[in-house]
Design a protein around this motif. Sequence first.
Motif, PDB file in Angstrom:
ATOM      1  N   TRP A 113       0.820  -1.032   0.025  1.00 15.31           N
ATOM      2  CA  TRP A 113      -0.020  -0.138   0.067  1.00 15.31           C
ATOM      3  C   TRP A 113       0.970   1.255  -0.021  1.00 15.31           C
ATOM      4  N   MET A 114       2.022   1.190   0.708  1.00 13.75           N
ATOM      5  CA  MET A 114       2.811   2.558   0.916  1.00 13.75           C
ATOM      6  C   MET A 114       3.623   2.696  -0.255  1.00 13.75           C
ATOM      7  N   ALA A 115       4.155   1.650  -0.998  1.00 15.86           N
ATOM      8  CA  ALA A 115       4.855   1.612  -2.093  1.00 15.86           C
ATOM      9  C   ALA A 115       3.835   2.228  -3.352  1.00 15.86           C
ATOM     10  N   LYS A 116       2.700   1.687  -3.438  1.00 14.35           N
ATOM     11  CA  LYS A 116       1.594   2.336  -4.440  1.00 14.35           C
ATOM     12  C   LYS A 116       1.376   3.838  -4.088  1.00 14.35           C
ATOM     13  N   ASN A 117       1.074   4.043  -2.827  1.00 19.22           N
ATOM     14  CA  ASN A 117       0.842   5.689  -2.528  1.00 19.22           C
ATOM     15  C   ASN A 117       1.960   6.524  -2.852  1.00 19.22           C
ATOM     16  N   ALA A 118       3.523   5.890  -2.840  1.00 18.37           N
ATOM     17  CA  ALA A 118       4.348   6.909  -2.872  1.00 18.37           C
ATOM     18  C   ALA A 118       4.797   6.727  -4.493  1.00 18.37           C
ATOM     19  N   GLY A 119       4.086   5.854  -5.355  1.00 12.99           N
ATOM     20  CA  GLY A 119       4.112   6.344  -6.665  1.00 12.99           C
ATOM     21  C   GLY A 119       5.087   5.112  -7.243  1.00 12.99           C
ATOM     22  N   ALA A 120       5.303   3.953  -6.733  1.00 15.37           N
ATOM     23  CA  ALA A 120       5.775   2.778  -7.186  1.00 15.37           C
ATOM     24  C   ALA A 120       4.705   2.300  -8.296  1.00 15.37           C
ATOM     25  N   GLU A 121       5.495   1.704  -9.492  1.00 16.73           N
ATOM     26  CA  GLU A 121       4.959   1.213 -10.403  1.00 16.73           C
ATOM     27  C   GLU A 121       4.732  -0.468 -10.310  1.00 16.73           C
ATOM     28  N   TYR A 122       5.693  -1.047  -9.707  1.00  7.67           N
ATOM     29  CA  TYR A 122       5.456  -2.318  -9.561  1.00  7.67           C
ATOM     30  C   TYR A 122       6.142  -2.766  -8.414  1.00  7.67           C
ATOM     31  N   ILE A 123       5.834  -4.027  -7.971  1.00  6.31           N
ATOM     32  CA  ILE A 123       6.354  -4.721  -6.813  1.00  6.31           C
ATOM     33  C   ILE A 123       7.107  -5.987  -7.396  1.00  6.31           C
ATOM     34  N   VAL A 124       8.311  -6.272  -6.910  1.00  5.47           N
ATOM     35  CA  VAL A 124       9.127  -7.653  -7.244  1.00  5.47           C
ATOM     36  C   VAL A 124       9.500  -8.133  -5.801  1.00  5.47           C
ATOM     37  N   TYR A 125       9.659  -9.224  -5.773  1.00  2.00           N
ATOM     38  CA  TYR A 125      10.137  -9.905  -4.532  1.00  2.00           C
ATOM     39  C   TYR A 125      10.689 -11.239  -4.484  1.00  2.00           C
ATOM     40  N   ALA A 126      11.484 -11.388  -3.708  1.00  2.00           N
ATOM     41  CA  ALA A 126      12.205 -12.558  -3.586  1.00  2.00           C
ATOM     42  C   ALA A 126      12.487 -12.908  -2.129  1.00  2.00           C
ATOM     43  N   TYR A 127      12.617 -14.348  -1.784  1.00  2.00           N
ATOM     44  CA  TYR A 127      12.458 -14.751  -0.439  1.00  2.00           C
ATOM     45  C   TYR A 127      13.861 -15.124   0.061  1.00  2.00           C
ATOM     46  N   LEU A 128      14.145 -14.668   1.488  1.00  2.00           N
ATOM     47  CA  LEU A 128      15.462 -14.971   1.943  1.00  2.00           C
ATOM     48  C   LEU A 128      16.008 -16.150   1.779  1.00  2.00           C
ATOM     49  N   GLU A 129      17.234 -16.307   1.285  1.00  2.00           N
ATOM     50  CA  GLU A 129      17.861 -17.624   1.274  1.00  2.00           C
ATOM     51  C   GLU A 129      19.002 -17.539   2.451  1.00  2.00           C
ATOM     52  N   LEU A 130      19.276 -18.722   2.961  1.00  2.00           N
ATOM     53  CA  LEU A 130      20.276 -18.675   4.142  1.00  2.00           C
ATOM     54  C   LEU A 130      21.063 -20.065   3.938  1.00  2.00           C
TER      55      LEU A 130
END
Length: 264
Positions: free
Chosen positions: A188-205
């Motif tokens: 929500w905050m990313a969108k409000n700030a003007g982000a055009e997209y969300i990408v994501y990746a999980y933590l590897e340990l």
Amino acid sequence: MPDYKWISCKTLLNKITNKDRLFQGDYTLDPYQKCDLGCRYCDASEDTVYIKSSAAELLKKEVAEMDGGTVIVGSTVDPYQRVEKKERITRKLLWVLIDHGLPFHILTKSDLILRDLSLITESKDARVTVSLSTTNKKIAETLEPYASSPEERFNAIKKLSEKNVRVGAAIMPVLPMITDESLEEIIWMAKNAGAEYIVYAYLELKGEQKKRFFSTIERYFPGYLEGYKHLYGQGYLPLNYTLDDKIRVYCDKYNINTVFGGNL
Ligand code: SF4
């Protein structure tokens, strides 16, 4: 502060053989080796950071022989880590890329990028992805002690977007149980700030990094320790933990693209 040492390199650009799945680049470019932002889950966070000497001169030679392509700036370490404030290597490299009309994609957790905002707007094809794992200031301070606060990172997204730079947010890494708590708010905050997209990746340990991060979890999030041991018992995240569906639901709800392996 870590130790800083200058090193000379034979090459700066690293050609990606398969187009980068997440960030869609053809080359990677890292102004530094290792990183001084100190994220506790990261194996690039070390006591010594290496500054690449004569980097701009070297890059000028390399781009002269390139056939175009998108350069990912900050693929293994943050190009706006603390030392950049003084040394300005990233800034000098961006000048070279802009001068040669090369598209680039900067990845960072630091609002130091705003120092270079007017420079970045001179590029015809610049993109920035700002990454974060939580909206909780205290948790961010604990896990990423020298990176910008979540609020500062959202502000960086806002300022970049206001200047019409293509900008997105990366939920990277997704920290099991910790990121879950602020997942919707991040989107929500990313969108409000003007982000055009969300990408994501999980933590590897893996290896030492896993041991170090488990100690951090034990110390600051003891209630999650058993969960982490269970999830990372094999050294990688098992398929029975996923936020994929939730991320899609929230991205739909806030009308923002989500990309995992597609075109940004
Ligand atoms: S900013 Fe990135 S590279 Fe630097 S310590 Fe944090 S996760 Fe590692």
